[in-house]
Design a protein around this motif. Structure first.
Motif, PDB file in Angstrom:
ATOM      1  N   ALA A 270     -11.913  84.245 -27.865  1.00 32.20           N
ATOM      2  CA  ALA A 270     -12.424  85.266 -26.949  1.00 32.20           C
ATOM      3  C   ALA A 270     -12.363  86.651 -27.587  1.00 32.20           C
TER       4      ALA A 270
ATOM      5  N   SER B  83     -15.558  88.870 -27.932  1.00 29.44           N
ATOM      6  CA  SER B  83     -15.571  90.154 -27.227  1.00 29.44           C
ATOM      7  C   SER B  83     -15.932  91.299 -28.158  1.00 29.44           C
TER       8      SER B  83
ATOM      9  N   LEU C  15     -11.350  89.506 -12.838  1.00 31.10           N
ATOM     10  CA  LEU C  15     -11.444  88.444 -13.841  1.00 31.10           C
ATOM     11  C   LEU C  15     -11.455  87.067 -13.188  1.00 31.10           C
TER      12      LEU C  15
ATOM     13  N   LEU D  44     -13.545  84.932 -20.521  1.00 31.54           N
ATOM     14  CA  LEU D  44     -12.743  86.000 -21.120  1.00 31.54           C
ATOM     15  C   LEU D  44     -13.597  86.898 -22.013  1.00 31.54           C
TER      16      LEU D  44
ATOM     17  N   THR E  30     -14.044  90.804 -21.164  1.00 32.05           N
ATOM     18  CA  THR E  30     -13.397  91.755 -22.074  1.00 32.05           C
ATOM     19  C   THR E  30     -14.410  92.569 -22.855  1.00 32.05           C
TER      20      THR E  30
ATOM     21  N   LEU F 214      -6.303  91.311 -23.225  1.00 31.46           N
ATOM     22  CA  LEU F 214      -6.974  90.008 -23.307  1.00 31.46           C
ATOM     23  C   LEU F 214      -5.959  88.894 -23.499  1.00 31.46           C
TER      24      LEU F 214
ATOM     25  N   ASN G 108      -4.384  88.219 -20.298  1.00 31.00           N
ATOM     26  CA  ASN G 108      -5.346  87.674 -19.338  1.00 31.00           C
ATOM     27  C   ASN G 108      -5.620  86.186 -19.542  1.00 31.00           C
ATOM     28  N   THR G 109      -5.249  85.661 -20.713  1.00 33.63           N
ATOM     29  CA  THR G 109      -5.477  84.230 -20.944  1.00 33.63           C
ATOM     30  C   THR G 109      -4.718  83.366 -19.941  1.00 33.63           C
TER      31      THR G 109
END
Length: 216
Positions: free
Chosen positions: A26, A30, A64, A93, A97, A154, A157-158
């Motif tokens: 990701a 991104s 998200l 993601l 992102t 990020l 956020n996973t």
């Protein structure tokens, strides 16, 4: 607490490996998509600027979790290209992102002196050539600290992917709960794991800042 690490160390390791895989895929996606969006945002073509602005505005103001929900549950109902949950998580993601990467990079582009673009045009470079060869290299150097912050966000956020059947480190907590282990112990080891992952990113950030400040 040490007993959890000894008994379930392999489970934690697999979870963190999956998290790292999510982050790397990701992260690259991104950066690529975010750079493309930043190009649209500063394009001299109004239609392209509108597309870039609309994308960033929509994604930055969308939770998200809703982005995940769309790619995991809503998108398959369109009966288009189908992909597994892990791929859907990477796409979600990346899509989310990239909007933040775009804005960070756009702010870096705005810090480049106007004279740089004018000098590029004076030697016959077009918009794409000026952006690629002159503007973007300077912009990336200017935004290292905020860009690393976006990548750290990020990484954290996973863990949202665990709620959508992706077996990354966030899914370790419910697994340990089912095994009768205290939740707080699982949280502690996961926090330690994320700390270990974030520290290298911070050191890389400081290294680039130091090197480029000396170069300037």
């Amino acid at each position: 607490m040490i007993d959890i690490l000894v008994e379930y160390g392999d489970v934690l390791a697999r979870g963190f490996l999956r998290t790292i895989e999510l982050f790397l895929l990701a992260g690259v996606g991104s950066l690529v998509l975010g750079t493309l969006l930043a190009t649209l945002r500063v394009s001299p073509v109004p239609a392209l600027r509108a597309v870039g602005t609309g994308y960033v505005t929509l994604l930055r103001n969308t939770p998200l979790t809703l982005v995940f929900f769309f790619f995991v549950f809503a998108y398959p109902k369109l009966e288009l290209l189908q992909f597994p949950f892990f791929t859907a998580a990477v796409i979600a993601l990346t899509v989310y992102t990239s909007a933040f990467v775009c804005e960070v990079l756009r702010s870096g582009i705005n810090t480049v002196p106007v004279g740089q673009a004018e000098a590029a045009r004076s030697i016959g470079l077009g918009f794409a050539q000026s952006l690629t060869n002159v503007i973007l290299p300077q912009a990336f150097r200017a935004v290292v600290p905020p860009m690393v912050s976006v990548l750290i966000a990020l990484l954290k956020n996973t863990t949202v992917a665990a709620g959508f059947s992706v077996n990354e480190v966030g899914s370790v907590i419910p697994f340990l709960n089912e095994e009768g282990e205290p939740t707080i112990n699982a949280f502690v080891w996961i926090a330690v794991g994320f700390l270990i992952l974030v520290i290298p990113l911070t050191l890389i950030q400081r290294g680039f800042e130091k090197r480029w400040s000396v170069a300037r």
